[in-house]
Enzyme design. Structure first.
Site, short mmCIF file in Angstrom:
data_model
loop_
_atom_site.label_atom_id
_atom_site.label_comp_id
_atom_site.label_asym_id
_atom_site.label_seq_id
_atom_site.Cartn_x
_atom_site.Cartn_y
_atom_site.Cartn_z
N CYS A 2 14.81 -8.75 7.47
CA CYS A 2 15.55 -10.01 7.60
C CYS A 2 15.90 -10.27 9.06
O CYS A 2 16.27 -9.36 9.79
CB CYS A 2 16.84 -10.06 6.79
SG CYS A 2 16.62 -9.82 5.04
N ARG A 27 10.38 -9.59 11.02
CA ARG A 27 11.40 -8.81 10.30
C ARG A 27 11.40 -9.10 8.81
O ARG A 27 12.14 -8.45 8.04
CB ARG A 27 12.79 -9.11 10.87
CG ARG A 27 12.92 -8.83 12.35
CD ARG A 27 14.29 -9.21 12.84
NE ARG A 27 15.30 -8.38 12.25
CZ ARG A 27 15.68 -7.20 12.72
NH1 ARG A 27 15.12 -6.74 13.81
NH2 ARG A 27 16.61 -6.50 12.12
N TRP A 75 13.47 -10.60 3.99
CA TRP A 75 12.65 -9.56 3.36
C TRP A 75 13.49 -9.07 2.19
O TRP A 75 14.54 -8.44 2.38
CB TRP A 75 12.36 -8.44 4.35
CG TRP A 75 11.43 -7.38 3.84
CD1 TRP A 75 10.07 -7.38 3.96
CD2 TRP A 75 11.77 -6.18 3.17
NE1 TRP A 75 9.56 -6.25 3.39
CE2 TRP A 75 10.57 -5.49 2.90
CE3 TRP A 75 12.98 -5.60 2.74
CZ2 TRP A 75 10.54 -4.26 2.24
CZ3 TRP A 75 12.95 -4.37 2.07
CH2 TRP A 75 11.73 -3.72 1.84
N ASN A 101 21.79 -9.68 7.23
CA ASN A 101 20.70 -8.70 7.30
C ASN A 101 21.30 -7.34 6.99
O ASN A 101 22.24 -6.92 7.67
CB ASN A 101 20.08 -8.71 8.72
CG ASN A 101 19.21 -7.48 8.96
OD1 ASN A 101 18.56 -7.00 8.05
ND2 ASN A 101 19.21 -7.00 10.19
N GLY A 102 20.80 -6.69 5.95
CA GLY A 102 21.36 -5.38 5.58
C GLY A 102 21.53 -5.29 4.08
O GLY A 102 20.93 -6.06 3.33
N GLU A 488 -3.05 7.94 10.90
CA GLU A 488 -2.67 6.65 11.46
C GLU A 488 -3.76 5.59 11.20
O GLU A 488 -3.46 4.45 10.87
CB GLU A 488 -2.39 6.81 12.97
CG GLU A 488 -2.07 5.54 13.72
CD GLU A 488 -0.85 4.78 13.22
OE1 GLU A 488 -0.11 5.30 12.36
OE2 GLU A 488 -0.66 3.64 13.68
N LYS A 492 -3.10 2.16 9.11
CA LYS A 492 -3.38 0.83 9.64
C LYS A 492 -4.19 0.02 8.63
O LYS A 492 -3.92 -1.14 8.38
CB LYS A 492 -4.17 0.89 10.96
CG LYS A 492 -3.43 1.29 12.21
CD LYS A 492 -2.41 0.31 12.70
CE LYS A 492 -1.09 0.49 12.06
NZ LYS A 492 -0.10 1.38 12.42
N GLU A 495 -2.08 -0.98 5.59
CA GLU A 495 -1.05 -1.98 5.90
C GLU A 495 -1.60 -3.40 5.94
O GLU A 495 -0.96 -4.32 5.45
CB GLU A 495 -0.42 -1.68 7.27
CG GLU A 495 0.55 -0.53 7.27
CD GLU A 495 1.11 -0.27 8.67
OE1 GLU A 495 2.33 -0.12 8.78
OE2 GLU A 495 0.34 -0.23 9.65
N HIS A 511 -11.45 20.71 -0.36
CA HIS A 511 -10.45 21.13 -1.35
C HIS A 511 -10.01 19.97 -2.25
O HIS A 511 -8.89 19.98 -2.77
CB HIS A 511 -9.24 21.73 -0.63
CG HIS A 511 -9.57 22.96 0.16
ND1 HIS A 511 -9.98 24.12 -0.44
CD2 HIS A 511 -9.62 23.19 1.48
CE1 HIS A 511 -10.24 25.04 0.48
NE2 HIS A 511 -10.03 24.48 1.67
N LYS A 610 8.63 -5.24 9.96
CA LYS A 610 8.46 -4.40 11.13
C LYS A 610 9.64 -3.46 11.32
O LYS A 610 9.49 -2.33 11.74
CB LYS A 610 8.28 -5.28 12.36
CG LYS A 610 8.02 -4.46 13.59
CD LYS A 610 7.03 -5.12 14.50
CE LYS A 610 6.51 -4.16 15.53
NZ LYS A 610 5.55 -3.20 15.01
C1 G6P Z 1 7.95 0.04 9.35
C2 G6P Z 1 6.85 -0.59 10.16
C3 G6P Z 1 5.95 0.50 10.74
C4 G6P Z 1 6.78 1.48 11.54
C5 G6P Z 1 7.93 2.06 10.73
C6 G6P Z 1 8.91 2.85 11.60
O1 G6P Z 1 7.43 0.62 8.22
O2 G6P Z 1 6.09 -1.48 9.37
O3 G6P Z 1 4.97 -0.08 11.57
O4 G6P Z 1 5.97 2.52 12.00
O5 G6P Z 1 8.68 1.00 10.13
O6 G6P Z 1 9.49 1.96 12.50
P1 G6P Z 1 10.16 2.38 13.86
O7 G6P Z 1 10.65 1.08 14.45
O8 G6P Z 1 11.29 3.30 13.52
O9 G6P Z 1 9.14 3.04 14.70
#
Ligand code: G6P
Length: 615
Positions: A2, A27, A75, A101-102, A488, A492, A495, A511, A610
């Site tokens: 949010c 956000r 969100w 927000n929260g 990673e 990606k 996501e 395995h 994010k």
């Molecule tokens: C969310 C984002 C990710 C990020 C993670 C940790 O899930 O979508 O891209 O890696 O939070 O966020 P931070 O700001 O703590 O690195």
């Protein structure tokens, strides 16, 4: 999660608020809303399901006049994303409007009590409970709004950044914060812009006050900013000057922020290393290491806490620190660490990694570690963020604002800082040979140029990525430093393309995951010469024998793997410990192009946000 914004001043609030919301859409973007008080003291609230652009359509032709307003991009946590649950929420009388927000954790109890007092609720959100509570307290105790907010917040358990309008007092916005970020821009013309971060503020002013936990701000047109605590103790606002500029917040000719951020990694890594490595002088210096040398050198072990992509960087950090500094390192998901009563004491150093510096679980892990006496070191991107402020010391990654929801340049920035940290500590402890130290910093200095060569492969990667739009699953394999890269790469892809993907250490394939391989299964293998090359060739043979499709990341000039893999991406050679800075980039590009060819919303993937400020 949010984004909240507010404006009070002499200009029309609507365009300012809409633009501000667009900056904060990373956000959350499942619904949006705005509340404005016009010069006839009418409070108009417009809300809609969808993005900020949908809100703009929804208000076409409506009265959006007013020089004071608040707005929200959501969100969803409590209550599905729809128009009713969108913010702002208003009180029973319709006098108060509130954005949040929260999470209000004890909202159910408060709601029940208010229902017994005859209050009715339109939405299923925790936020509506808070605005109703404030009004209930105001009316039942005959208080002004500030006093009612103070009393209400004493009753609330949870995290919040809030902003409130009262249509009977159209000259004031009240804002408050506990564990969720809130920045207030103090403009030269006496107006104020508030927001969840500095990005919507910088086009109005570079003078920013970051509200502290438990603080409440009174934004009154033409008056100085006033801050008080919940117990009504005056706090002197600390104004900081941000160096963020608007250019950093625009796409700069790229179709998506994510692609721009992938491309700018070479420059970001240079910025991250600037003033920290000196090849001629053969030094690495991090101010945190200089200032806290004894504490860091005397640590019994390091524990790294993080979430998501930052957790993958932490896994690489473990390799780097154990290799160079010869100290045991544990890596934990922040969300697990904080809830399991970890054995931590004052001999431990806890490193918290977070791009946003606002991730609720990582922040809670920092607090838990400090409570147990550990020394806490933050590695953040957002300057002045909650984690950066809650830690004992730290190093910023200095890669500039990251706006694409899928993290890219922050990851390579985090890995760079971890490399610098491992090298600086190793040098201080005298546990690295002069030859290895010199070779590593020389090669580190070359990395930005090599990254530039990797992004030149963009068109080739875009071309073959199209062949994978059919795929429902992917496997990513890597060894050593490249195992976290495989994780990673898989993250990606998940996501942004919504294709299921898993990362494994290459040797683990036999395995279990090998059972999944058939002609439909693309397998991405990090197969550089450093990564147990012969063994990786065998793994690739095993995949091909089962008709899997192999995308291999190889060193420039590779001969062997080119003969067997379906697609090869040739990368500049570097030291094993620096490979993630190179090998991650083609995987970011692969995920990007697969998602684009599937027509997905790369910068705002479904269900994600994010900055995850809920637990
Ligand atoms: C969310 C984002 C990710 C990020 C993670 C940790 O899930 O979508 O891209 O890696 O939070 O966020 P931070 O700001 O703590 O690195």
């Amino acid at each position: 999660m949010c984004g909240i914004v507010g404006y009070i001043g002499s200009k029309e609030a609507y365009p300012i608020l809409i633009k501000a919301l667009k900056r904060l859409e990373y956000r959350g973007y499942d619904s949006a809303g705005i509340a404005l008080i016009n010069d006839s003291n009418e409070l108009n609230i417009y809300k809609t399901k969808g993005k900020v652009a949908d809100l703009e359509h929804a208000v076409e032709g409506k009265n959006v006049a007013g020089r004071i307003g608040i707005a929200h991009t959501r969100w969803a946590t409590h209550g599905e994303p729809n128009q009713i649950n969108a913010h702002p929420h208003f009180s029973e009388s319709g006098n108060l409007a509130l954005i949040h927000n929260g999470i209000i954790e004890n909202y159910a109890t408060i709601k029940k009590n208010l229902q017994q007092e005859g209050y009715t609720f339109k939405s299923s959100t925790d936020t509506e409970v808070l605005v109703q509570l404030i009004e209930y307290i105001q009316l039942s105790h005959d208080l002004d709004l500030l006093s009612a907010v103070q009393l209400a917040l004493h009753q609330v358990i949870g995290a919040y950044a809030i902003a409130i309008l009262d249509k009977r007092h159209p000259d004031t916005i009240i804002a408050a914060r506990q564990s969720s970020p809130l920045a207030i821009g103090v403009c030269d013309d006496g107006s104020f812009v508030l927001a969840s971060d500095a990005s919507p503020i910088v086009e109005h002013t570079n003078r920013i006050v970051y509200l502290g936990d438990g603080e409440i701000a009174l934004l009154k047109k033409g008056s100085p900013l006033q801050i008080v605590t919940q117990d009504n103790v005056e706090v002197t606002p600390k104004i900081s000057t941000t160096t963020l500029n608007i250019g950093q917040l625009e796409k700069g000719g790229f179709p998506h922020f994510m692609l721009k951020e992938i491309f700018e990694q070479a420059d970001c890594i240079r910025d991250c290393m600037r003033g920290r490595i000196n090849v001629e002088g053969n030094t690495v210096s991090l101010s945190a290491v200089i200032d806290h040398k004894e504490r860091l050198l005397n640590a019994r072990r390091f524990v790294i806490v993080a979430c998501g992509t930052s957790w993958h960087a932490a896994l690489i950090g473990k390799h780097l620190i154990e290799h160079f500094f010869h100290l045991p390192v544990e890596v934990e998901y922040a969300s697990e660490f904080r809830y399991r009563n970890p054995v931590i004491d004052d001999k431990d150093v806890v490193i918290a990694i977070s791009q946003s510096g606002e991730t609720a679980d990582t922040l809670a892990a920092v607090k838990e570690a400090k409570k147990k006496g550990a020394f806490v070191y933050g590695i953040c991107n957002s300057i002045g963020s909650s984690i950066a402020r809650a830690t004992d010391t730290g190093s910023y990654i200095h890669v500039g604002p990251e706006i694409g929801v899928a993290s890219t340049k922050a990851f390579t920035g985090q890995v760079t800082v971890l490399t610098l940290l491992a090298l600086a500590l190793a040098k201080e402890k005298n546990c690295i040979s002069p030859e290895e130290f010199t070779e590593t910093i020389r090669e580190l200095n070359e990395i930005p140029d090599k990254m530039k060569r990797v992004v030149e492969l963009n068109d080739t990667i875009a071309q073959f990525s199209k062949t994978f739009t059919y795929a429902h699953n992917f496997i990513y394999l890597g060894r050593g430093y490249n195992f976290p890269v495989a994780l990673e790469g898989a993250l990606k892809l998940k996501e942004i393309s919504y294709i299921h993907a898993e990362g494994y250490p290459a040797a683990e394939m036999k395995h279990g995951p090998i059972a999944l391989i058939d002609a439909e299964m693309p397998v991405v293998v990090v197969a550089t010469h450093n990564a147990q090359y012969e063994k990786i060739i065998s793994n690739i043979q095993e995949i091909k024998a089962r008709h899997g499709k192999v995308v291999a990341l190889v060193d420039e000039g590779d001969v062997e793997i080119k003969k067997i893999a379906d697609f090869c991406i040739e990368l500049p050679h570097t030291l094993p410990c620096l490979e993630p800075l190179i090998t991650t980039i083609p995987l970011q590009l692969l995920a990007y192009h697969v998602a684009v060819s599937k027509g997905k919303d790369v910068d705002q993937p479904r269900n994600l946000a994010k900055s995850v400020t809920v637990e």
